[in-house]
Design an enzyme around this catalytic site. Structure first.
Site, PDB file in Angstrom:
ATOM      1  N   SER A 443       0.819  -1.209   0.000  1.00  0.00           N
ATOM      2  CA  SER A 443       0.000   0.000   0.000  1.00  0.00           C
ATOM      3  C   SER A 443       0.852   1.259   0.000  1.00  0.00           C
ATOM      4  O   SER A 443       0.341   2.346  -0.258  1.00  0.00           O
ATOM      5  CB  SER A 443      -0.972   0.006   1.178  1.00  0.00           C
ATOM      6  OG  SER A 443      -0.368  -0.493   2.324  1.00  0.00           O
ATOM      7  N   HIS A 464      -3.453  -3.184  -5.879  1.00  0.00           N
ATOM      8  CA  HIS A 464      -3.740  -2.655  -4.553  1.00  0.00           C
ATOM      9  C   HIS A 464      -5.208  -2.863  -4.205  1.00  0.00           C
ATOM     10  O   HIS A 464      -6.095  -2.251  -4.794  1.00  0.00           O
ATOM     11  CB  HIS A 464      -3.372  -1.158  -4.515  1.00  0.00           C
ATOM     12  CG  HIS A 464      -3.577  -0.530  -3.175  1.00  0.00           C
ATOM     13  ND1 HIS A 464      -4.121   0.723  -3.008  1.00  0.00           N
ATOM     14  CD2 HIS A 464      -3.326  -0.990  -1.928  1.00  0.00           C
ATOM     15  CE1 HIS A 464      -4.187   1.004  -1.725  1.00  0.00           C
ATOM     16  NE2 HIS A 464      -3.701  -0.018  -1.058  1.00  0.00           N
ATOM     17  N   GLU A 476      -6.761  -1.051  -7.413  1.00  0.00           N
ATOM     18  CA  GLU A 476      -5.879  -0.139  -8.148  1.00  0.00           C
ATOM     19  C   GLU A 476      -4.772  -0.984  -8.766  1.00  0.00           C
ATOM     20  O   GLU A 476      -4.038  -1.663  -8.035  1.00  0.00           O
ATOM     21  CB  GLU A 476      -5.220   0.835  -7.160  1.00  0.00           C
ATOM     22  CG  GLU A 476      -5.914   2.156  -7.035  1.00  0.00           C
ATOM     23  CD  GLU A 476      -5.183   3.066  -6.043  1.00  0.00           C
ATOM     24  OE1 GLU A 476      -4.836   4.176  -6.426  1.00  0.00           O
ATOM     25  OE2 GLU A 476      -4.983   2.677  -4.875  1.00  0.00           O
ATOM     26  N   ASN A 514      -5.209   6.277  -1.717  1.00  0.00           N
ATOM     27  CA  ASN A 514      -4.727   6.633  -0.380  1.00  0.00           C
ATOM     28  C   ASN A 514      -4.314   8.098  -0.277  1.00  0.00           C
ATOM     29  O   ASN A 514      -4.442   8.710   0.774  1.00  0.00           O
ATOM     30  CB  ASN A 514      -3.580   5.718   0.043  1.00  0.00           C
ATOM     31  CG  ASN A 514      -4.091   4.361   0.489  1.00  0.00           C
ATOM     32  OD1 ASN A 514      -5.304   4.189   0.663  1.00  0.00           O
ATOM     33  ND2 ASN A 514      -3.195   3.419   0.663  1.00  0.00           N
TER      34      ASN A 514
END
Ligand code: NAD
Length: 738
Positions: A443, A464, A476, A514
């Site tokens: 991540s 991800h 992702e 994120n």
């Protein structure tokens, strides 16, 4: 009558069977052609004396998926053109007439004085279910995959072909509202328990049973067209009604905060419609439908949640020319929280999965998590025990890398630690086939840097996932500098196989999702430090349309993780890259008080065992909230939550992390729940107008801090009056020139 979408056959009893089977499409939908042909069928039912009744069925696996939403976009475009040419009133009239067409055609079918039966061979949604509701009888073939419902609300619309009026005349208003407002899709057992389906029969008997129904009901008429009809839930103004309506309005408000015009319109259409005769009720529905169709929320949601999402699911970003990959056996390395989830969804999709961990016991523990998760599904009636057994059969826990010799794809989900990942990558590359693609679920670590540990860095890609893996629909896919097209295509084939939506982003710190969501959480932290009471922070975020408040979200992903990310950012980018107020808040929470979030039962909330979570009263000892919350501008606070995320998305476009606007929008809603009514982070800016957005950012930058400073790209776009979708055509190449 020549038809391409329908076939009409009349048997010796005078029963016409209409089979809907649109050429070149996997599903039937209402488009202009289909409406035109069906209107002719309805006229024939009225005028042809040899026809005694009609069965309507489908030649596809499903019955009908609803209206072709491009039809609605065309209607809206025509409305906008007419408004310019002739003015708003005549344009509105034309739109209303067009939008009422399907509903009027159904009404004419219903009033033909001949029995009509919908023979539902499979799923009927939206305008397809509304057609079935118009039929006097509904017979369904036994089929576990069948779903019946009106999902229009999910793209910001309301049912516009009688759905809001027929359902609350077939079932009590309370049940009808739940069905329509939530866009529920019912399985056959539920639909028949609610009496929305008359009979469920073996598939081979479907047409015969439908014809038998017609023979048994030669004078069929809708219940509401018969004398003495009574509403199943009683009148609106009655003791029963007084229980339903005030509560329904309050619940809708609580759930949507008034952000969804469609929800309000559904409540109004049902409420007002039940007070008047049926034909007037249909006109009321058509008015609300027309008005909602014109709303920016519907335009935004249709584009992002229907068009763009559909395109991405069909592989819009998959490099053409790469043959589809056969992923029969895969390896998931790291049988922890994420790895177990990834193994579970992969096995469910039919793949054989080697679930690898440091030792047999750890791998077995990962499998136990899957057993637990699937058992929960079975207990809730969402999965059959036999299916659970089949999925578990496909998960093979192991600690032996020799088992990986035969795998077609690898996903790594070990500790977020560079050395551990390096070791795993090297060990895996030593045994897997020479063309097998390796994917990492990291991540935070740049994919390019992890790819460097591989002997084949071009066959390396990021996938991800979001937690919980089985529920979150986004993945992702991250391109390292050297990632080749085959690695990208394979990752996308994998995402498609597990029925999730992929977005393709270029490598960057935090990738895309994120980056945006960390800004959201930071804004919540900063508001606390400004003296906004914690409950107000949480409530205002939800009022802005976010599914969970920033403090709650932070508790879920862990406060110590937020602290670690902040420290890493400081090390890598310098002290100026972090906000001091946020740092000292997290230091108090994590370092001094060991409040890590839900995982240790202590975060911004307390999590008593077996009890309901509640805000931790001790927050006030760290930061004293204001005595006068009214001094804060509520609108400012709500907009700050959305602006900080949208601004980060604009930076992702400028940095080349995002190259396709659709992916930012779809990714923001599926990945972190960015207020869906906005259509996503970039549509939020586009609908506001870049000029207005930049002005708002500058205003916030002055008032709340320089983190709101608009980036260069946005300022340039504002000057030129450009939108993201206008400036960057969708479907741009998969990667930005490096
Ligand atoms: P976790 O601690 O639950 O699981 C990690 C697993 O890796 C453990 O079972 C551990 O035994 C195993 N492991 C450690 N060293 C190993 C080795 N040498 N060989 C094989 N297995 C080994 O962690 P997690 O939350 O599942 O995270 C895993 C990865 O997924 C991390 O890279 C993390 O950044 C990423 N990720 C996590 C989330 C999240 O919400 N937790 C979301 C997206 C991505």
């Amino acid at each position: 009558m020549s038809m391409t979408n329908f076939k009409l056959e009349i048997d010796s009893d005078g029963i016409a069977t209409v089979t809907w089977d649109m050429p070149g499409r996997s599903m039937n939908v209402w488009n202009e052609d289909a409406i035109g042909e069906f209107a002719a069928i309805v006229e024939r039912l009225h005028t042809d004396d040899t026809i005694k009744g009609m069965v309507i069925t489908s030649g596809k696996e499903t019955f009908c998926a609803g209206a072709d939403l491009t039809l609605l976009s065309t209607m809206k475009a025509r409305f906008e053109r007419l408004t310019i040419e002739r003015g708003e009133k005549p344009a509105m009239k034309a739109l209303f007439e067009e939008a009422s067409k399907l509903g009027q055609m159904f009404r004419r079918l219903e009033l033909a004085k001949k029995p009509v039966v919908a023979a539902l061979n499979g799923t009927a949604l939206g305008g397809g279910f509304e057609l079935a509701l118009t039929a006097h009888g509904r017979i369904a073939a036994q089929n576990d995959k069948t779903r019946l419902g009106l999902p229009e609300v999910k793209v910001g619309l309301i049912p516009g072909a009688g759905g809001t009026q027929r359902i609350p005349r077939l079932v009590p208003a309370q049940d009808a509202l739940q069905l329509i407002v939530q866009g529920q899709e019912l399985k056959l057992d539920r639909a028949s328990a609610m009496k929305l389906v008359d009979k469920v029969v073996p598939p081979a008997d479907l047409i015969a049973e439908a014809k038998a129904w017609i023979k048994a009901n030669p004078k069929a008429a809708a219940p509401w067209d018969r004398d003495g009809f009574k509403l199943p839930g009683g009148p609106v103004y009655s003791a029963g009604g007084s229980q339903v309506w005030p509560a329904a309005a309050a619940i809708a408000r609580r759930e949507t905060n008034g952000n969804y015009p469609a929800v309000k319109a559904i409540l109004s259409a049902v409420y007002e419609g039940l007070l008047v005769p049926f034909d007037t009720a249909l006109r009321i529905e058509a008015r609300y439908f027309t008005s909602v169709l014109r709303s920016p929320e519907a335009a935004a949601m249709i584009r992002t949640l229907f068009m763009s999402m559909g395109e991405l699911n069909k592989g819009a970003r998959r490099p053409p020319g790469v043959a589809p990959s056969k992923l029969q056996t895969i390896a998931v390395i790291g049988a922890g929280f994420m790895g177990a989830g990834i193994a579970q969804v992969s096995a469910r999709a039919g793949m054989m999965v080697y679930l690898v961990d440091r030792d047999e016991a750890a791998a077995q523990k990962g499998k136990e998590h899957i057993v637990q998760a699937l058992t929960d599904q079975v207990n809730k009636g969402r999965m059959k025990a036999a299916e659970k057994d089949m999925i578990l059969e496909r998960v093979r826990p192991t600690a032996n890398y020799e088992d990986l010799r035969s795998v077609d794809f690898v996903v790594e989900a070990v500790f977020e630690n560079r050395d551990v990942k390096k070791d795993v990558i090297e060990k895996t590359l030593a045994v897997i086939g020479k063309d097998v693609i390796f994917a990492s679920n990291t991540s935070t670590l740049p994919i390019t840097s992890l790819a460097a540990y591989s002997s084949r860095p071009d066959d390396f890609v990021g996938v991800h996932f979001f937690s919980p893996v089985d529920r979150m629909m986004l993945v992702e896919v991250i391109l390292g500098k050297k990632t080749n097209d085959r690695a990208l295509a394979t990752a996308m084939d994998f995402v498609k196989a597990i029925r999730k939506t992929p977005i393709v982003v270029n490598d960057s710190r935090g990738f895309f999702a994120n980056r945006c969501v960390l800004n959201y959480v930071r804004e919540g932290h900063i508001m606390l430090t400004e003296g906004v009471p914690a409950a107000m922070v949480e409530n205002l975020a939800r009022m802005a349309g976010m599914p969970v408040g920033p403090l709650s979200l932070n508790d879920e992903v862990a406060l110590d993780l937020a602290w670690k990310i902040l420290q890493a950012t400081k090390t890598d980018l310098g002290v100026k890259a972090v906000d001091e107020r946020q740092e000292s808040l997290l230091e108090e929470m994590v370092v001094k008080r060991e409040r890590f979030g839900r995982k240790n039962g202590k975060g911004f909330y307390d999590y008593p065992q077996g009890g309901k979570k509640s805000l931790w009263p001790g927050i006030v000892d760290i930061i004293k909230p204001t005595d006068n919350p009214d001094k804060f501008d509520r609108d400012d606070l709500m907009r700050r939550f959305l602006v900080t995320q949208a601004l980060e998305a604009a930076r992702c476009v400028e940095d080349g992390v995002i190259t396709d606007m659709r992916e930012a929008d779809v990714g923001s809603i599926l990945g972190f729940g960015f207020s869906p009514f906005t259509g996503g982070v970039l549509t939020y800016i586009d609908q506001m107008g870049t000029e207005a957005f930049v002005a708002l950012c500058e205003f916030f930058a002055k008032k709340y801090g320089k983190r709101f400073k608009p980036n260069k790209l946005l300022k340039e776009m504002a000057e030129k009056n450009e939108t993201f979708y206008g400036r960057f055509a969708s479907g741009a190449g998969a990667r930005q020139a490096a």
